[in-house]
Design a protein around this motif. Structure first.
Motif, PDB file in Angstrom:
ATOM      1  N   PRO A  58       0.811  -1.237   0.000  1.00  0.00           N
ATOM      2  CA  PRO A  58       0.000   0.000   0.000  1.00  0.00           C
ATOM      3  C   PRO A  58       0.838   1.278   0.000  1.00  0.00           C
ATOM      4  O   PRO A  58       0.502   2.228  -0.719  1.00  0.00           O
ATOM      5  N   LEU A  59       1.920   1.316   0.782  1.00  0.00           N
ATOM      6  CA  LEU A  59       2.741   2.531   0.835  1.00  0.00           C
ATOM      7  C   LEU A  59       3.472   2.758  -0.478  1.00  0.00           C
ATOM      8  O   LEU A  59       3.478   3.879  -1.017  1.00  0.00           O
ATOM      9  N   ARG A  60       4.088   1.714  -1.017  1.00  0.00           N
ATOM     10  CA  ARG A  60       4.799   1.860  -2.294  1.00  0.00           C
ATOM     11  C   ARG A  60       3.829   2.267  -3.399  1.00  0.00           C
ATOM     12  O   ARG A  60       4.153   3.122  -4.240  1.00  0.00           O
ATOM     13  N   ARG A  61       2.660   1.687  -3.390  1.00  0.00           N
ATOM     14  CA  ARG A  61       1.680   2.015  -4.431  1.00  0.00           C
ATOM     15  C   ARG A  61       1.242   3.475  -4.315  1.00  0.00           C
ATOM     16  O   ARG A  61       1.091   4.164  -5.339  1.00  0.00           O
ATOM     17  N   ALA A  62       1.044   3.948  -3.082  1.00  0.00           N
ATOM     18  CA  ALA A  62       0.619   5.337  -2.895  1.00  0.00           C
ATOM     19  C   ALA A  62       1.694   6.310  -3.386  1.00  0.00           C
ATOM     20  O   ALA A  62       1.385   7.321  -4.032  1.00  0.00           O
ATOM     21  N   VAL A  63       2.960   6.004  -3.091  1.00  0.00           N
ATOM     22  CA  VAL A  63       4.054   6.855  -3.561  1.00  0.00           C
ATOM     23  C   VAL A  63       4.145   6.812  -5.087  1.00  0.00           C
ATOM     24  O   VAL A  63       4.321   7.847  -5.744  1.00  0.00           O
ATOM     25  N   PHE A  64       4.017   5.605  -5.652  1.00  0.00           N
ATOM     26  CA  PHE A  64       4.077   5.475  -7.111  1.00  0.00           C
ATOM     27  C   PHE A  64       2.929   6.231  -7.779  1.00  0.00           C
ATOM     28  O   PHE A  64       3.129   6.877  -8.822  1.00  0.00           O
ATOM     29  N   ASP A  65       1.730   6.145  -7.219  1.00  0.00           N
ATOM     30  CA  ASP A  65       0.576   6.840  -7.800  1.00  0.00           C
ATOM     31  C   ASP A  65       0.802   8.349  -7.849  1.00  0.00           C
ATOM     32  O   ASP A  65       0.365   9.025  -8.795  1.00  0.00           O
ATOM     33  N   GLN A  66       1.506   8.892  -6.847  1.00  0.00           N
ATOM     34  CA  GLN A  66       1.681  10.341  -6.771  1.00  0.00           C
ATOM     35  C   GLN A  66       2.955  10.833  -7.462  1.00  0.00           C
ATOM     36  O   GLN A  66       2.953  11.884  -8.100  1.00  0.00           O
ATOM     37  N   TYR A  67       4.016  10.061  -7.357  1.00  0.00           N
ATOM     38  CA  TYR A  67       5.308  10.551  -7.859  1.00  0.00           C
ATOM     39  C   TYR A  67       5.880   9.722  -9.005  1.00  0.00           C
ATOM     40  O   TYR A  67       6.931  10.085  -9.560  1.00  0.00           O
ATOM     41  N   GLY A  68       5.238   8.592  -9.354  1.00  0.00           N
ATOM     42  CA  GLY A  68       5.733   7.763 -10.430  1.00  0.00           C
ATOM     43  C   GLY A  68       6.946   6.941 -10.010  1.00  0.00           C
ATOM     44  O   GLY A  68       7.365   6.939  -8.841  1.00  0.00           O
ATOM     45  N   GLU A  69       7.556   6.246 -10.998  1.00  0.00           N
ATOM     46  CA  GLU A  69       8.700   5.382 -10.688  1.00  0.00           C
ATOM     47  C   GLU A  69       9.899   6.191 -10.191  1.00  0.00           C
ATOM     48  O   GLU A  69      10.605   5.772  -9.266  1.00  0.00           O
ATOM     49  N   GLU A  70      10.116   7.381 -10.787  1.00  0.00           N
ATOM     50  CA  GLU A  70      11.276   8.187 -10.399  1.00  0.00           C
ATOM     51  C   GLU A  70      11.173   8.631  -8.949  1.00  0.00           C
ATOM     52  O   GLU A  70      12.148   8.558  -8.189  1.00  0.00           O
ATOM     53  N   GLY A  71      10.021   9.119  -8.543  1.00  0.00           N
ATOM     54  CA  GLY A  71       9.847   9.541  -7.156  1.00  0.00           C
ATOM     55  C   GLY A  71       9.947   8.368  -6.202  1.00  0.00           C
ATOM     56  O   GLY A  71      10.491   8.496  -5.099  1.00  0.00           O
ATOM     57  N   LEU A  72       9.429   7.186  -6.613  1.00  0.00           N
ATOM     58  CA  LEU A  72       9.488   6.002  -5.771  1.00  0.00           C
ATOM     59  C   LEU A  72      10.924   5.590  -5.509  1.00  0.00           C
ATOM     60  O   LEU A  72      11.297   5.254  -4.371  1.00  0.00           O
ATOM     61  N   LYS A  73      11.779   5.657  -6.545  1.00  0.00           N
ATOM     62  CA  LYS A  73      13.155   5.177  -6.403  1.00  0.00           C
ATOM     63  C   LYS A  73      14.118   6.274  -5.956  1.00  0.00           C
ATOM     64  O   LYS A  73      15.276   5.973  -5.638  1.00  0.00           O
ATOM     65  N   ARG A  74      13.621   7.506  -5.910  1.00  0.00           N
ATOM     66  CA  ARG A  74      14.461   8.606  -5.423  1.00  0.00           C
ATOM     67  C   ARG A  74      14.191   8.900  -3.950  1.00  0.00           C
ATOM     68  O   ARG A  74      15.052   9.387  -3.226  1.00  0.00           O
ATOM     69  N   GLY A  75      12.978   8.589  -3.500  1.00  0.00           N
ATOM     70  CA  GLY A  75      12.571   8.929  -2.139  1.00  0.00           C
ATOM     71  C   GLY A  75      11.820  10.239  -2.127  1.00  0.00           C
ATOM     72  O   GLY A  75      12.168  11.158  -2.898  1.00  0.00           O
ATOM     73  N   VAL A  76      10.843  10.380  -1.277  1.00  0.00           N
ATOM     74  CA  VAL A  76      10.013  11.585  -1.231  1.00  0.00           C
ATOM     75  C   VAL A  76       9.723  11.939   0.212  1.00  0.00           C
ATOM     76  O   VAL A  76       9.780  11.090   1.115  1.00  0.00           O
ATOM     77  N   PRO A  77       9.413  13.224   0.488  1.00  0.00           N
ATOM     78  CA  PRO A  77       9.047  13.606   1.861  1.00  0.00           C
ATOM     79  C   PRO A  77       7.663  13.065   2.216  1.00  0.00           C
ATOM     80  O   PRO A  77       6.734  13.120   1.415  1.00  0.00           O
ATOM     81  N   GLY A  78       7.541  12.516   3.426  1.00  0.00           N
ATOM     82  CA  GLY A  78       6.272  12.005   3.899  1.00  0.00           C
ATOM     83  C   GLY A  78       5.651  12.917   4.929  1.00  0.00           C
ATOM     84  O   GLY A  78       6.247  13.931   5.312  1.00  0.00           O
ATOM     85  N   PRO A  79       4.443  12.609   5.413  1.00  0.00           N
ATOM     86  CA  PRO A  79       3.772  13.465   6.399  1.00  0.00           C
ATOM     87  C   PRO A  79       4.517  13.545   7.726  1.00  0.00           C
ATOM     88  O   PRO A  79       4.471  14.566   8.404  1.00  0.00           O
ATOM     89  N   ASP A  80       5.221  12.487   8.097  1.00  0.00           N
ATOM     90  CA  ASP A  80       5.951  12.468   9.370  1.00  0.00           C
ATOM     91  C   ASP A  80       7.463  12.456   9.187  1.00  0.00           C
ATOM     92  O   ASP A  80       8.187  13.089   9.955  1.00  0.00           O
ATOM     93  N   GLU A  81       7.930  11.731   8.198  1.00  0.00           N
ATOM     94  CA  GLU A  81       9.368  11.620   7.967  1.00  0.00           C
ATOM     95  C   GLU A  81       9.619  11.321   6.501  1.00  0.00           C
ATOM     96  O   GLU A  81       8.697  11.020   5.735  1.00  0.00           O
ATOM     97  N   PHE A  82      10.860  11.421   6.103  1.00  0.00           N
ATOM     98  CA  PHE A  82      11.237  11.184   4.710  1.00  0.00           C
ATOM     99  C   PHE A  82      11.063   9.706   4.362  1.00  0.00           C
ATOM    100  O   PHE A  82      11.487   8.823   5.120  1.00  0.00           O
ATOM    101  N   ILE A  83      10.392   9.437   3.238  1.00  0.00           N
ATOM    102  CA  ILE A  83      10.183   8.065   2.782  1.00  0.00           C
ATOM    103  C   ILE A  83      11.401   7.650   1.958  1.00  0.00           C
ATOM    104  O   ILE A  83      11.713   8.265   0.937  1.00  0.00           O
ATOM    105  N   LYS A  84      12.064   6.612   2.422  1.00  0.00           N
ATOM    106  CA  LYS A  84      13.313   6.184   1.809  1.00  0.00           C
ATOM    107  C   LYS A  84      13.099   5.685   0.387  1.00  0.00           C
ATOM    108  O   LYS A  84      12.018   5.197   0.041  1.00  0.00           O
ATOM    109  N   PRO A  85      14.119   5.769  -0.453  1.00  0.00           N
ATOM    110  CA  PRO A  85      14.006   5.282  -1.836  1.00  0.00           C
ATOM    111  C   PRO A  85      13.735   3.771  -1.866  1.00  0.00           C
ATOM    112  O   PRO A  85      14.209   3.023  -1.022  1.00  0.00           O
ATOM    113  N   TYR A  86      12.974   3.384  -2.879  1.00  0.00           N
ATOM    114  CA  TYR A  86      12.665   1.959  -3.049  1.00  0.00           C
ATOM    115  C   TYR A  86      13.651   1.350  -4.035  1.00  0.00           C
ATOM    116  O   TYR A  86      13.940   1.922  -5.095  1.00  0.00           O
ATOM    117  N   HIS A  87      14.166   0.169  -3.679  1.00  0.00           N
ATOM    118  CA  HIS A  87      15.032  -0.582  -4.586  1.00  0.00           C
ATOM    119  C   HIS A  87      14.556  -2.028  -4.603  1.00  0.00           C
ATOM    120  O   HIS A  87      14.460  -2.669  -3.542  1.00  0.00           O
TER     121      HIS A  87
END
Length: 346
Positions: A58-87
């Motif tokens: 669910p978390l990876r899908r939500a990040v992908f829906d909003q930021y795409g593959e690039e945002g998912l693998k780069r990492g994005v700021p979250g509501p509480d803390e920075f969401i680490k890049p996905y590999h």
């Protein structure tokens, strides 16, 4: 522009988690490199497994829906803390094994051999279809319904197909007719095969009604016998009485009690119980238990009378000879009748 993982699994962006699992299952079986034995199959297979790894979380899908593959693998700021890049871990067969429980390219066949509840379908649809677990409902029956038997109608709501392609369903009402045999026991299961929700991906569930006795004001049931409790006074317990019973089949019977009623005493009336299911029309027994009401006060004269009666009973041969006590109580009652109410001598 990054990879569209929804396009890889061939599902829409508003698909459910179940849709993702079904799409991955079909594609992973089709492009398993051990089955195809082609070099490019390994690349496609790895991409399918990565798409499933992203969209099934669910978390990876939500990040992908909003930021795409690039945002998912780069990492994005979250509501509480920075969401680490996905590999992706890179082991496609590990994802496959976690899903199927095996690395065999014929996992669908293993499912069928190990679970006969699966049914083979077309190549382009679901490979196998599992039956839904049974749906159980209680069926409360009055003792009157159990005694006479008959027909019970129960209303259920279920999903049914509304088009010829069997892809759309709608909730509809259905009346099930349940035959009730006289004397049916509590806990009996009455089966209606595949009357559950219709589903393109699963065989409808069986609907099971489990019988249970509804509480009755007068009687309770023990196997084929009927039990009841009758209230008596101490006088009736010692002197005898007549029990009037309104039976389940609308008769009135009178049961004379001539024995002394003591704690634990029960009167058995044969063939006045419930019908015996496997030996109809034979019936069980009616078992009458008693609740004795003791007087809150007893005059001294009465106590003396009872004392004499029990002493005479001892002299007569033991405590179990209550007839002497009965006679003394009866004589005392006669002497207490008003002189004007006494019957004239014959």
């Amino acid at each position: 522009m990054g990879i569209d993982f929804y396009g890889v699994l061939q599902v829409p962006r508003n698909c459910t988690d179940l849709d993702i699992k079904k799409a991955y299952r079909d594609l992973a079986l089709e492009f398993n490199p051990e089955k195809l034995q082609k070099e490019n199959a390994k690349h496609v297979f790895a991409l399918i497994c990565e798409a499933y790894d992203v969209l099934s979380d669910p978390l990876r899908r939500a990040v992908f829906d909003q930021y795409g593959e690039e945002g998912l693998k780069r990492g994005v700021p979250g509501p509480d803390e920075f969401i680490k890049p996905y590999h992706y871990h890179g082991d496609a067969m590990r994802t496959y094994r976690d899903f199927f429980g095996t690395t065999s390219p014929y996992a669908n066949l293993l499912d069928y051999l190990q679970n006969p509840a699966y049914e083979c379908m077309t190549k382009h649809g679901k490979m196998f279809q599992q039956k839904q677990p049974p749906i159980t409902h209680p069926l409360c029956l009055t003792l009157h319904e159990v005694f006479f038997g008959g027909i019970k109608k129960m209303k259920i709501h279920r999903l049914v197909y509304i088009n010829d392609e069997k892809t759309k369903t709608e909730v509809k009402e259905k009346i099930l007719t349940i035959p009730i045999k006289p004397g049916i026991r509590p806990g009996t299961e009455l089966l209606f095969p595949e009357e559950g929700d219709q589903n393109p991906n699963q065989t409808p569930a069986d609907v099971i009604f489990v019988t249970e006795d509804r509480p009755d004001e007068t009687f309770s049931r023990k196997e084929d016998d009927l039990l009841m409790i009758y209230d008596v006074t101490l006088e009736e317990a010692l002197m005898g009485t007549t029990v009037t019973v309104n039976t389940i089949d609308h008769r009135t019977i009178r049961v004379p009690i001539t024995d002394v009623i003591y704690p634990g005493y029960e009167k058995i009336v044969e063939n006045e119980g419930m019908p015996i299911l496997d030996d109809y029309p034979r019936r069980g027994n009616l078992v009458i238990n008693f609740s004795i009401s003791f007087p809150k006060y007893l005059p001294k004269a009465c106590k003396e009378l009872f004392r004499k009666g029990f002493e005479l009973a001892k002299i007569g041969g033991g405590f179990n000879q209550y007839e002497t006590v009965n006679k003394l109580v009866l004589a005392d009652k006669i002497l207490r009748v008003d002189f004007n109410e006494q019957l004239p001598p014959t």
